[in-house]
Design a protein around this motif. Sequence first.
Motif, PDB file in Angstrom:
ATOM      1  N   ALA A  11       4.540  -6.097 -37.669  1.00  0.00           N
ATOM      2  CA  ALA A  11       4.637  -7.561 -37.641  1.00  0.00           C
ATOM      3  C   ALA A  11       4.693  -8.055 -36.196  1.00  0.00           C
ATOM      4  N   ALA A  12       5.487  -7.391 -35.376  1.00  0.00           N
ATOM      5  CA  ALA A  12       5.598  -7.779 -33.963  1.00  0.00           C
ATOM      6  C   ALA A  12       4.252  -7.631 -33.262  1.00  0.00           C
ATOM      7  N   ALA A  13       3.547  -6.549 -33.546  1.00  0.00           N
ATOM      8  CA  ALA A  13       2.229  -6.340 -32.932  1.00  0.00           C
ATOM      9  C   ALA A  13       1.254  -7.427 -33.382  1.00  0.00           C
ATOM     10  N   GLY A  14       1.274  -7.752 -34.664  1.00  0.00           N
ATOM     11  CA  GLY A  14       0.400  -8.804 -35.175  1.00  0.00           C
ATOM     12  C   GLY A  14       0.706 -10.150 -34.556  1.00  0.00           C
ATOM     13  N   LEU A  15       1.990 -10.435 -34.356  1.00  0.00           N
ATOM     14  CA  LEU A  15       2.373 -11.705 -33.728  1.00  0.00           C
ATOM     15  C   LEU A  15       1.886 -11.796 -32.284  1.00  0.00           C
ATOM     16  N   LEU A  16       1.805 -10.657 -31.597  1.00  0.00           N
ATOM     17  CA  LEU A  16       1.261 -10.678 -30.237  1.00  0.00           C
ATOM     18  C   LEU A  16      -0.183 -11.190 -30.250  1.00  0.00           C
ATOM     19  N   GLY A 138       0.082   4.649 -50.657  1.00  0.00           N
ATOM     20  CA  GLY A 138       0.640   3.428 -51.236  1.00  0.00           C
ATOM     21  C   GLY A 138       1.785   2.869 -50.415  1.00  0.00           C
ATOM     22  N   ALA A 139       2.626   3.758 -49.901  1.00  0.00           N
ATOM     23  CA  ALA A 139       3.762   3.305 -49.090  1.00  0.00           C
ATOM     24  C   ALA A 139       3.273   2.657 -47.791  1.00  0.00           C
ATOM     25  N   ALA A 140       2.223   3.215 -47.195  1.00  0.00           N
ATOM     26  CA  ALA A 140       1.691   2.648 -45.952  1.00  0.00           C
ATOM     27  C   ALA A 140       1.079   1.274 -46.205  1.00  0.00           C
ATOM     28  N   VAL A 141       0.390   1.132 -47.317  1.00  0.00           N
ATOM     29  CA  VAL A 141      -0.204  -0.163 -47.657  1.00  0.00           C
ATOM     30  C   VAL A 141       0.895  -1.190 -47.917  1.00  0.00           C
ATOM     31  N   THR A 142       1.954  -0.772 -48.607  1.00  0.00           N
ATOM     32  CA  THR A 142       3.096  -1.658 -48.852  1.00  0.00           C
ATOM     33  C   THR A 142       3.742  -2.067 -47.528  1.00  0.00           C
ATOM     34  N   VAL A 148       2.888  -8.083 -42.713  1.00  0.00           N
ATOM     35  CA  VAL A 148       2.246  -9.405 -42.737  1.00  0.00           C
ATOM     36  C   VAL A 148       3.259 -10.466 -43.160  1.00  0.00           C
ATOM     37  N   LEU A 149       4.049 -10.166 -44.180  1.00  0.00           N
ATOM     38  CA  LEU A 149       5.060 -11.105 -44.654  1.00  0.00           C
ATOM     39  C   LEU A 149       6.112 -11.374 -43.573  1.00  0.00           C
TER      40      LEU A 149
END
Length: 175
Positions: A11-16, A138-142, A148-149
């Motif tokens: 999430a932090a990487a995406g926010l960058l 499945g765990a990685a996709v979750t 993202v959330l």
Amino acid sequence: MWNVAAGPFLAAAGLLVVAGLPKVADPLPLVRALRAAGLPAGRPLVRLFAVAEIAIGVGALVAPGRASALAVAAAYLLFTGFVAHVLRRGGVLGSCGCFGKPDTPATYTHLVLTAAAALAALATAVDPPAGPWAGVDGAAVTTAGLAVLIAFLAWQVMAVLPTTTPAAVRTTTKG
């Protein structure tokens, strides 16, 4: 630690990436914010910083590992230091441009969230994944979905919540 920190780290990487893009397009809000905080700034420097911010975020999303986690941690430690500096100076500062046009001045919530992002990245650096996206299941996709959330909620807290205070509502309704 990767299993615990993966969601917040991603999430932090995406926010960058999300926060860097508006600064490339329009560096002036960050230029003004840096100058108001008593720091040197110019459009070329801010654009260079924004491109680096995007590159760090994309690198961490594509190849999460020790090096990318340290880069994300460094970026968020820098942001945390900047927010702390602004708050120490009185906390009144216009938007840095991280979230586009809404006026989102530095708050203690920003300070907590940027520090938490730095800690998640440091935890990832201490115990990184075995390889880029090792064990995608499945765990990685979750985890990616949760990232993202988390990123969306962090954006809401930093960019939208400050505009819902009574003072902010009054300022937007004045002609």
